[in-house]
Design an enzyme around this catalytic site. Structure first.
Site, PDB file in Angstrom:
ATOM      1  N   CYS A 174      88.267  95.095 -19.867  1.00 22.36           N
ATOM      2  CA  CYS A 174      86.828  95.343 -19.916  1.00 22.36           C
ATOM      3  C   CYS A 174      86.300  95.550 -18.495  1.00 22.36           C
ATOM      4  O   CYS A 174      86.644  96.506 -17.847  1.00 22.36           O
ATOM      5  CB  CYS A 174      86.126  94.206 -20.654  1.00 22.36           C
ATOM      6  SG  CYS A 174      84.526  94.657 -21.300  1.00 22.36           S
TER       7      CYS A 174
ATOM      8  N   GLU B  37      92.308  88.699 -25.536  1.00 25.08           N
ATOM      9  CA  GLU B  37      92.168  87.259 -25.239  1.00 25.08           C
ATOM     10  C   GLU B  37      91.152  86.578 -26.160  1.00 25.08           C
ATOM     11  O   GLU B  37      91.086  85.362 -26.222  1.00 25.08           O
ATOM     12  CB  GLU B  37      91.799  87.060 -23.757  1.00 25.08           C
ATOM     13  CG  GLU B  37      90.369  87.372 -23.352  1.00 25.08           C
ATOM     14  CD  GLU B  37      90.082  88.857 -23.140  1.00 25.08           C
ATOM     15  OE1 GLU B  37      90.938  89.688 -23.499  1.00 25.08           O
ATOM     16  OE2 GLU B  37      88.987  89.182 -22.638  1.00 25.08           O
TER      17      GLU B  37
ATOM     18  N   HIS C 201      89.529  93.310 -26.089  1.00 27.18           N
ATOM     19  CA  HIS C 201      89.735  91.938 -25.621  1.00 27.18           C
ATOM     20  C   HIS C 201      90.781  91.198 -26.445  1.00 27.18           C
ATOM     21  O   HIS C 201      90.427  90.405 -27.318  1.00 27.18           O
ATOM     22  CB  HIS C 201      88.419  91.156 -25.729  1.00 27.18           C
ATOM     23  CG  HIS C 201      87.376  91.597 -24.775  1.00 27.18           C
ATOM     24  ND1 HIS C 201      87.373  91.218 -23.457  1.00 27.18           N
ATOM     25  CD2 HIS C 201      86.291  92.385 -24.935  1.00 27.18           C
ATOM     26  CE1 HIS C 201      86.323  91.751 -22.848  1.00 27.18           C
ATOM     27  NE2 HIS C 201      85.647  92.466 -23.719  1.00 27.18           N
TER      28      HIS C 201
END
Lengths: 249, 741
Positions: free
Chosen positions: A95, A217, A215
């Site tokens: 990002c 994560e 993302h």
């Protein structure tokens, strides 16, 4: 020294660091938060790490081009970063981190050939979508299945001139592409930002500089996923970070 | 200013400029007559700030104390004391919650007002020593077609949303829950209620008070400027939108100053270097210093020369009451100053030591070697209290009979209406997945085809599967018909939102938005609201841990009474959370609890312009039964959704949208008029989906409505009411807001 040390680099406005830190840790890394000031004050050193992770956020507010200020503050360390990359270690930006790597030109030997520009919808897009591996350089163990991932950004639309995109394709530098839940290339909203060729992430020629808008994560575990994917054995993040650990020297 | 000798007329005009009444000015005059001197500018401004409605709750305090005192239970750690409520999470952790309105600033400067509302509520959580983990916001906005206000409604709506989005997203605190409500009654007078949840180790909670005499006071974060002068005063009266000074009263937000502020504050707290802490919000330094000292029964000395300024030409009183954002005040032991400096340096945060707590009665302030402030904290903090009179309004107009001869069309109107349609165009602008801990998101189901969740669930700790569920909203239309019952139904809905996720209802936070407290009918609705909150909290052995009151919300008339209820719940294992979308075809659909039947204050009666005011109280015992049924059958329930805005038909349609699974139901067994069963929004009812094998169990617990299938089909006895494909109805539901956002 068996442990693989991962630097989670941050400055004011970096705000995805906790989930990045935890995901790295869950997959076996020994993660460490490093504030850019700690590099400046020479309290911590790039060469001491096996992997650099630049998390998402709004570094310095992103009031000018996203990632531009973070990149400017990293530029004094460009030589250290280059030798880090030349040694084959991974540097990964998600990002805002992708925007920083783009600003630094790390995907094209220092040339800033692509931009991450404002989403086609002209608004912040927080949604789940799917990505599919495109390159053969790295992450080959992921296979060809669509993987659910969240995105959350205002400036994520990969943009470059014809030659650059051609070169990306020729060099097999396109890491991930956005697809729909059936694995087909589709337009908005599956491609949430209007990226050329549905590009969600790219790498450098060597395959160890990685930039991506989605993302992983945030979806390490299946219970962080949405819809029927909540019943999977593991989340996209676990597969992604476990491989990252495996590939990290 | 000579207030000792001036005429009563002059005294009143001074009072007027400070939003203080005649009687309040007399108290001030008497105090200074005893001191045999006139107040300085800064003293007068400090009194006006401390005594403002916004800061001291003079119109509400009496009733708040009477009705909402001591609504605690065994899980309560701090309720209604410091800047936020503190509740037990597990044996080692607590969570911190608060919600506050930022209505007046948002009416004048929607973007800045809403953004600083978010910044302020985050600091309220932070100053308790907690890591902020979730934002919640409930918005009550005017008719988007209205252009006759000082600002057009569309400008207000988009400004407010952008302000919340830009501040929350930049900080990386997920915006996970809330509500969005439109009504012409809020034209020019939007309500912006921002809430926040934080998590902390229980021994790391910091009180909003100085610990001991000798502690130094450190102000850090953003610099102090002229933005936000008189913010509390203008929030304590009816807005005069043509007054340009109001714009200066709105603070300017800078999230990138606040973001490192959070890290540095938590780092200092982890190192046990903070003895007391408060954020600077309404009233600025004046409020923070006064409250931190007086809560500790101490006095102190402040030197304004040390306050870091944006503008060196600021007057001392401006410095003292400025509401510039992103500032925090901590007390700490002087010997730790070096360590504290190291942390601030790492995060590039400016700070200065501005004074010290001392064993004395007075607060003294110095500026350029001159003492400019010397009054007792007792006088300053003995704020006026009014027992405002109230009276029950004359009865509403009578209900009138109506006839709906096109139910299918009414269903479409309700589904596409602004208060029922998809919130996705709003929710997707807020980052609600950052921090990776949002387990049940505000939208749920297949990506890009999601439906609404009831409550969202956050998993705050890495090493625990326990989660916090949160929901927020209100039923202002019913509140304006009957404030007690409207508040009660708001609480019932919040409770249902929590239990349908499989969570245990835990704590309540109220954000009470009302009109002019000097209006006796408005005051009546306020008091009735408090009674309902008390009755509900006691009945369910819950806890009321924090809240706020905002008066003087008014355009032509007072706004509808809007008690916004934020409720939390605890789920022991987030992997067992129930979401709202249907999971399988050929499951059974049951109605558990009962639909109230009343159409008073519903979306249906509002958009059809039906005069319907009859309302019979819902049965709270039955709500408890519903809770027990879910609790005892959690693993048998595939999906669950409460019956609320838009009634049962909206509940069923929303359940079918998230996973493209339709339903075939017959409403015959619900014994009331067809419009009532389809559109009544009140009562204890929820809808659940269960596998067919559990038919025997659930036949005893509720009404079997039908089963899940490919398309949508609604019957009432032999009569077909409504049929649609999911795609068609989903398009209608999804398109309601996009025209305006």
């Amino acid at each position: 020294m068996d442990s693989k040390r991962a630097m989670v680099l941050r400055m004011e406005g970096t705000n995805n660091e906790e989930e990045a830190f935890l995901s790295l840790k869950r997959s076996g890394f020994d993660p460490d938060y490093v504030h850019i000031n700690e590099l400046v004050k020479r309290q911590k050193f790039i060469d001491d790490y096996n992997l650099i992770f630049i998390p998402g956020g709004f570094s310095a507010g992103d009031y000018i081009r996203a990632g531009a200020i973070f990149a400017a503050r990293l530029r004094p360390f460009l030589n250290d970063i280059r030798s880090f990359i030349d040694s084959g270690r991974f540097i990964i930006g998600v990002c805002n981190g992708f925007q920083v790597l783009t600003e630094l030109g790390l995907f094209f030997d220092g040339e800033r050939k692509i931009a991450l520009t404002v989403n086609e919808s002209n608004r912040f897009e927080c949604r789940y979508t799917y990505i599919k591996l495109s390159t053969k350089k790295v992450f080959y163990d992921l296979g060809n299945e669509p993987m659910q991932v969240p995105v959350a950004h205002l400036e994520g639309r990969v943009f470059g001139d014809e030659n650059t995109i051609k070169k990306l394709i020729e060099n097999d530098q396109i890491l991930f592409k956005y697809v729909d839940n059936n694995g087909k290339y589709a337009g908005y909203p599956w491609n949430p930002n209007g990226s050329i060729m549905n590009i969600a992430g790219i790498t450098n020629d060597a395959g160890n500089v990685i930039g991506m808008m989605p993302h992983p994560e945030r979806v390490y575990y299946q219970f962080q996923m949405s819809g029927i994917e909540r019943k999977l054995k593991n989340g996209t993040g676990e597969r992604f970070f476990n491989l990252l650990y495996k590939y990290t020297k | 200013m000579d207030i000792i000798n001036c005429s009563d007329n002059d005294l009143d005009s001074i009072g007027n400029s400070l939003s203080l009444s005649h009687d309040e000015m007399l108290l001030i005059r008497n105090y200074f007559i005893k001191l045999n001197r006139n107040p300085t500018d800064i003293e007068l401004q400090a009194i006006a700030q401390t005594w403002s409605e916004h800061s001291c709750y003079k119109s509400s305090k009496f009733y708040l104390k009477k009705y909402l005192s001591n609504l605690r239970n065994e899980r309560t750690i701090l309720a209604m004391e410091d800047d936020a409520g503190v509740v037990k999470f597990d044996d080692e952790h607590v969570y911190v919650i608060k919600m506050e309105s930022h209505n007046h600033p948002s009416a004048v400067e929607p973007y800045g007002g809403a953004a600083t509302g978010v910044g302020g509520i985050i600091r309220d959580i932070l100053c308790m020593g907690a890591q902020p983990i979730a934002l919640i916001d409930s918005l009550y906005l005017g008719d988007p077609e209205n252009k006759s206000g000082f600002l057009s409604e569309r400008f207000i709506i988009n400004g407010v949303i952008a302000g919340i989005r830009d501040y929350g997203n930049r900080l990386g605190i997920p915006n996970v829950s809330g509500s969005l409500y439109f009504h012409r009654n809020y034209n020019t007078s939007p309500l912006v209620n921002a809430g926040c949840i934080g998590i902390a180790k229980k021994d790391k909670i910091v009180r909003s008070r100085v610990q001991k005499a000798g502690d130094i006071l450190i102000l850090y974060g953003g610099r102090t400027g002229r933005d936000g002068i008189h913010g509390v005063n203008f929030a304590s009266k009816i807005l005069d939108l043509n007054n340009n000074e109001n714009r200066n009263a709105v603070q300017l937000g800078n999230p990138i100053v606040e973001e490192p502020l959070i890290h540095a504050t938590l780092e200092l707290n982890d190192m046990n270097l903070i003895t007391g802490m408060k954020d600077l919000g309404g009233g600025g330094l004046s409020s923070a210093v006064t409250e931190m000292l007086s809560a500790a029964n101490l006095g102190g000395t402040i030197n304004l020369d040390y306050v870091l300024l944006k503008d060196e030409n600021m007057l001392p009183w401006e410095i003292w009451i400025s509401e510039s954002q992103e500032r925090m005040l901590i007390s700490c032991d002087e010997k730790n100053l070096t360590k504290i400096k190291e942390v601030f340096d790492k995060w590039n945060i400016e700070f200065s030591v501005i004074g010290r707590a001392e064993h004395k009665k007075n607060l003294e302030i110095y500026y350029k070697n001159e003492k400019i402030f010397d009054i007792t904290l007792e006088f300053l903090t003995t704020t006026p209290v009014y027992q405002r009179p109230y009276k029950k309004p004359k009865k509403n107009c009578d209900s009138e009979p109506f006839n709906d001869n096109d139910i299918a069309k009414s269903i479409i109107s309700v589904i596409s209406s602004l208060n029922v349609c998809s919130r996705a165009p709003l929710v997707r602008q807020y980052d609600h997945t950052v921090r990776g801990a949002t387990i049940v998101r505000p939208l749920t189901g297949l990506p890009n085809m999601e439906t609404h969740s009831d409550a969202s669930i956050i998993k705050p700790l890495e090493d625990s599967f326990a989660g916090i569920a949160v929901t927020s909203g209100s039923k202002p239309l019913l509140c304006s018909i009957d404030p007690y019952c409207g508040t009660m139904e708001s609480l019932i809905e919040a409770y249902k939102n929590i239990i349908v996720t499989g969570s245990e209802p835990d704590a309540i936070v109220d954000s009470l938005n009302f009109g002019n407290p000097e209006n006796e009918e408005t005051m009546y609705s306020f008091v009735e609201t408090l009674k309902a909150i008390r009755d509900f909290t006691e009945r369910f052995n819950m806890q009321l841990v924090s809240g706020n009151v905002s008066f003087y919300n008014k355009n032509v008339n007072d706004i509808m009474p809007t008690p916004n209820i934020m409720m939390t719940g605890i789920i022991d294992d987030i992997r067992n959370a129930i979401t709202t979308e249907f999971k399988n075809e050929n499951s059974l659909i049951y109605l558990i609890g009962s639909i109230n039947g009343s159409l008073a204050g519903t979306v249906y009666s509002d958009i059809k312009n039906i005069k319907c005011y009859k309302y019979k109280k819902s049965n709270l015992n039955e709500l408890f039964d519903v809770y027990e049924i879910i609790k005892n059958n959690r693993e048998r329930i595939l999906s669950a959704h409460d019956v609320s805005d838009g009634g049962l038909i909206s509940t069923l349609i929303e359940m079918s949208i998230g996973n493209n699974i339709g339903f075939n139901v017959n409403l015959n067994e619900i014994k009331m008029g067809l419009e009532n069963k389809l559109f009544s929004e009140h009562g204890t009812a929820i809808v659940i989906e269960v596998p067919a094998e559990f038919e025997d169990i659930f036949n005893k617990k509720g009404i079997k409505l039908g089963y899940t299938c490919k398309n949508i089909n609604v019957n009432d006895g032999n009569r077909n009411i409504f049929s649609s494909s999911i795609d068609d109805i989903s398009n209608i539901w999804n398109s309601g807001l996009s025209k305006y956002l």
